[in-house]
Design an enzyme around this catalytic site. Structure first.
Site, PDB file in Angstrom:
ATOM      1  N   CYS A 106      -0.613  -8.911   0.710  1.00  7.70           N
ATOM      2  CA  CYS A 106       0.159 -10.125   1.411  1.00  7.70           C
ATOM      3  C   CYS A 106      -0.478 -11.225   1.501  1.00  7.70           C
ATOM      4  CB  CYS A 106       1.001  -9.120   2.515  1.00  7.70           C
ATOM      5  SG  CYS A 106       1.923 -10.265   3.280  1.00  7.70           S
ATOM      6  N   HIS A 148       8.776  -5.649  -1.354  1.00  6.23           N
ATOM      7  CA  HIS A 148       7.940  -6.128  -0.537  1.00  6.23           C
ATOM      8  C   HIS A 148       8.618  -7.365   0.239  1.00  6.23           C
ATOM      9  CE1 HIS A 148       3.623  -7.162   0.524  1.00  6.23           C
ATOM     10  NE2 HIS A 148       4.233  -8.402   0.783  1.00  6.23           N
ATOM     11  N   GLU A 149       8.842  -8.450  -0.447  1.00  5.90           N
ATOM     12  CA  GLU A 149       9.550  -9.436   0.095  1.00  5.90           C
ATOM     13  C   GLU A 149      10.649  -9.228   0.872  1.00  5.90           C
ATOM     14  OE1 GLU A 149       7.480 -12.062  -0.095  1.00  5.90           O
ATOM     15  OE2 GLU A 149       6.482 -11.055  -1.643  1.00  5.90           O
ATOM     16  N   HIS A 152       9.828  -8.285   4.335  1.00  3.92           N
ATOM     17  CA  HIS A 152       9.654  -9.723   5.184  1.00  3.92           C
ATOM     18  C   HIS A 152      10.826 -10.192   5.736  1.00  3.92           C
ATOM     19  CE1 HIS A 152       5.225 -10.461   4.829  1.00  3.92           C
ATOM     20  NE2 HIS A 152       5.291 -10.325   3.325  1.00  3.92           N
TER      21      HIS A 152
END
Length: 192
Positions: A106, A148-149, A152
């Site tokens: 990341c 993954h994003e 966030h």
């Protein structure tokens, strides 16, 4: 314009992002800046919280990964040759398939990479940069980057999936990142 990336420890990385409307200030420029920042940082995805904006926006380009794989490796993934997309107001509708591990990193947590297990498929509702609504299924490396994003914009980080002992072993490195004691070759900001 290349924007600084927020380092681990910043509160914005733990906030759930807010949906936005088409009149969000300078949205087109923000998206362009996110692409430029992502590529300048050698990333394959970038979420708005990583540039200190607590909104539901991220960009990703899985095609970059496929450019560097051998032909035989590409055949392992159902999403070859990859995709490049903007995701606004994304919301997961379904997670399907077996979980598989992949070594993730990341931009906000530099110099740490760990094997993380995620589902093979994600069904996502989102809007594109023209605010056209989509419901789409993603698989392979594209699904991995999207998840993954997506984490966030939901206030999560890939290290949250680590076992407590592993995370404890990384605590020194994480503390160094939050204090700006880690060297990176891109612009980074250290805020609380």
């Amino acid at each position: 314009m290349i924007l600084p990336i927020v380092a681990y420890g910043a509160a914005v990385l733990r906030k759930v992002g807010a949906d936005i409307t088409p009149d969000y200030p300078r949205l087109e420029q923000l998206i362009a800046d996110m692409w430029e920042t992502m590529y300048a940082s050698n990333g394959v995805g970038l979420a708005a919280p990583q540039i200190n904006k607590d909104i539901r926006l991220f960009v990703m380009d899985s095609a970059q990964i496929f450019e560097h794989l051998e032909e035989e490796e590409k055949k392992q993934y159902s999403d070859a040759p990859g995709i490049k997309k903007v995701f606004i107001n994304a919301h997961i509708k379904e997670l399907n398939g077996h979980e598989w591990a992949y070594n993730e990193g990341c931009l906000s947590i530099p110099n740490i990479r760990e094997d993380i297990s995620r589902p093979a498929e994600v069904v996502l509702e989102y809007m594109d940069e023209q605010f056209q609504q989509h419901k789409e299924t993603f698989t392979g490396l594209s699904a991995r980057i999207i998840l993954h994003e997506y984490d966030h914009i939901d206030g999560k980080l890939f290290i949250d999936y680590l076992k407590p002992l592993k995370k404890k072993m990384l605590q020194g490195k994480l503390t160094d990142i939050s204090k700006g004691k880690t060297k990176v070759d891109y612009k980074m900001i250290f805020i609380k």
